[in-house]
Design a protein around this motif. Structure first.
Motif, mmCIF file in Angstrom:
data_model
loop_
_atom_site.group_PDB
_atom_site.id
_atom_site.type_symbol
_atom_site.label_atom_id
_atom_site.label_comp_id
_atom_site.label_asym_id
_atom_site.label_seq_id
_atom_site.Cartn_x
_atom_site.Cartn_y
_atom_site.Cartn_z
ATOM 1 N N LEU A 49 0.498 -0.428 1.830
ATOM 2 C CA LEU A 49 -0.326 0.745 2.098
ATOM 3 C C LEU A 49 -1.790 0.378 1.883
ATOM 4 O O LEU A 49 -2.100 -0.564 1.134
ATOM 5 N N PHE A 51 -5.065 -0.137 0.233
ATOM 6 C CA PHE A 51 -5.418 -0.133 -1.176
ATOM 7 C C PHE A 51 -6.530 0.887 -1.428
ATOM 8 O O PHE A 51 -7.364 1.145 -0.568
ATOM 9 N N ASP A 61 -11.181 -3.045 -1.594
ATOM 10 C CA ASP A 61 -9.807 -2.714 -1.232
ATOM 11 C C ASP A 61 -9.317 -3.558 -0.064
ATOM 12 O O ASP A 61 -8.179 -4.053 -0.075
ATOM 13 N N GLN A 65 -6.252 -6.289 -0.377
ATOM 14 C CA GLN A 65 -5.071 -5.965 0.422
ATOM 15 C C GLN A 65 -4.733 -7.104 1.385
ATOM 16 O O GLN A 65 -3.568 -7.510 1.491
ATOM 17 N N TYR A 90 -0.397 6.594 9.099
ATOM 18 C CA TYR A 90 -1.255 7.410 8.235
ATOM 19 C C TYR A 90 -1.919 8.529 9.043
ATOM 20 O O TYR A 90 -1.984 9.679 8.589
ATOM 21 N N HIS A 100 -2.793 9.337 -1.842
ATOM 22 C CA HIS A 100 -1.513 8.657 -2.025
ATOM 23 C C HIS A 100 -0.403 9.422 -1.319
ATOM 24 O O HIS A 100 -0.296 10.643 -1.457
ATOM 25 N N ILE A 106 6.461 8.254 2.035
ATOM 26 C CA ILE A 106 6.805 6.841 1.828
ATOM 27 C C ILE A 106 8.106 6.515 2.544
ATOM 28 O O ILE A 106 8.252 5.456 3.177
ATOM 29 N N SER A 120 1.855 -0.136 -2.814
ATOM 30 C CA SER A 120 0.507 0.427 -2.850
ATOM 31 C C SER A 120 -0.318 -0.321 -3.891
ATOM 32 O O SER A 120 0.227 -0.925 -4.819
ATOM 33 N N ARG A 122 -4.234 -0.263 -6.212
ATOM 34 C CA ARG A 122 -5.452 0.432 -6.628
ATOM 35 C C ARG A 122 -6.346 -0.556 -7.369
ATOM 36 O O ARG A 122 -5.931 -1.157 -8.375
ATOM 37 N N THR A 153 9.644 4.982 -7.100
ATOM 38 C CA THR A 153 8.877 3.872 -7.671
ATOM 39 C C THR A 153 9.825 2.929 -8.393
ATOM 40 O O THR A 153 10.585 3.335 -9.271
#
Length: 203
Positions: A49, A51, A61, A65, A90, A100, A106, A120, A122, A153
């Motif tokens: 996904l 970042f 990001d 990524q 997206y 998110h 997801i 994902s 961050r 998760t």
């Protein structure tokens, strides 16, 4: 020969040195939290996904990524869904930048892209600090691994490093850009995942 006072000082110094060394080795490894056990087949396909960048480093990001995607493919032989395909989904699901996805989203992403895992990222810290005649890059990031079918998760991984750590300890030579640092840290995270039980593609 050493007298008692000298011997006590020597062994106290040795103990402190060993403890500090053990502490630094432990803290340098990625911190991984398993929330669910992944008991599926070996991992051959993932979707990354976009970042999220919480640092002040522009394009941080995108750098992390794309480096992470390249290392997944290079090291583990994992096929990574194209960035453009992820961005198209997206837009269709109306997921905005830095937002998110929900568990259901997801699952949709995983199904549309036909992947096993969704990942994902961050970026919480990224900068290139100026030192004495060198640049010291700093990077801290958190990655979350989701089962593509359930949206749950599976693992959460946190990792923070500075370029100077490798020059002094790992003998990598100069690590003076966030791109170089991202590549090395990506390798460490992937290695940690396989050490902790993720099955490599074809094995």
């Amino acid at each position: 020969m050493m007298n008692f006072a000298q011997a006590r000082y020597f062994f106290s110094f040795l103990l402190i040195t060993l403890l500090l060394g053990a502490s630094s080795c432990t803290s340098s490894r990625p911190s991984l939290e398993k929330k669910n056990v992944y008991e599926n087949e070996s991992i051959c396909s993932v979707a990354l996904l976009p970042f999220v960048n919480d640092s002040r480093f522009g394009q941080g990001d995108f750098i992390s990524q794309r480096v992470f995607a390249a290392e997944l493919n290079r090291i583990a032989g994992i096929e990574v869904a194209s960035e453009g395909d992820v961005q198209n989904i997206y837009r269709e699901l109306r997921i905005f930048p830095n937002q998110h996805p929900s568990i259901e989203q997801i699952r949709v992403i995983g199904s549309r892209l036909d992947v096993q895992l969704v990942i994902s990222g961050r970026i919480t810290e990224m900068e290139e600090k100026m030192g004495d005649n060198y640049v010291n890059p700093v990077l801290a990031l958190t990655l979350q691994v989701y089962d593509a079918k359930s949206g749950k998760t599976m693992w959460t991984t946190y990792h923070r490093r500075e370029g100077r750590e490798y020059r002094k300890v790992m003998h990598f030579g100069l690590v003076n850009t966030v791109t170089q640092l991202s590549r090395i840290m990506s390798d460490e995270i992937i290695a940690e995942w396989f050490d902790e039980g993720m099955k490599q593609c074809g094995k």
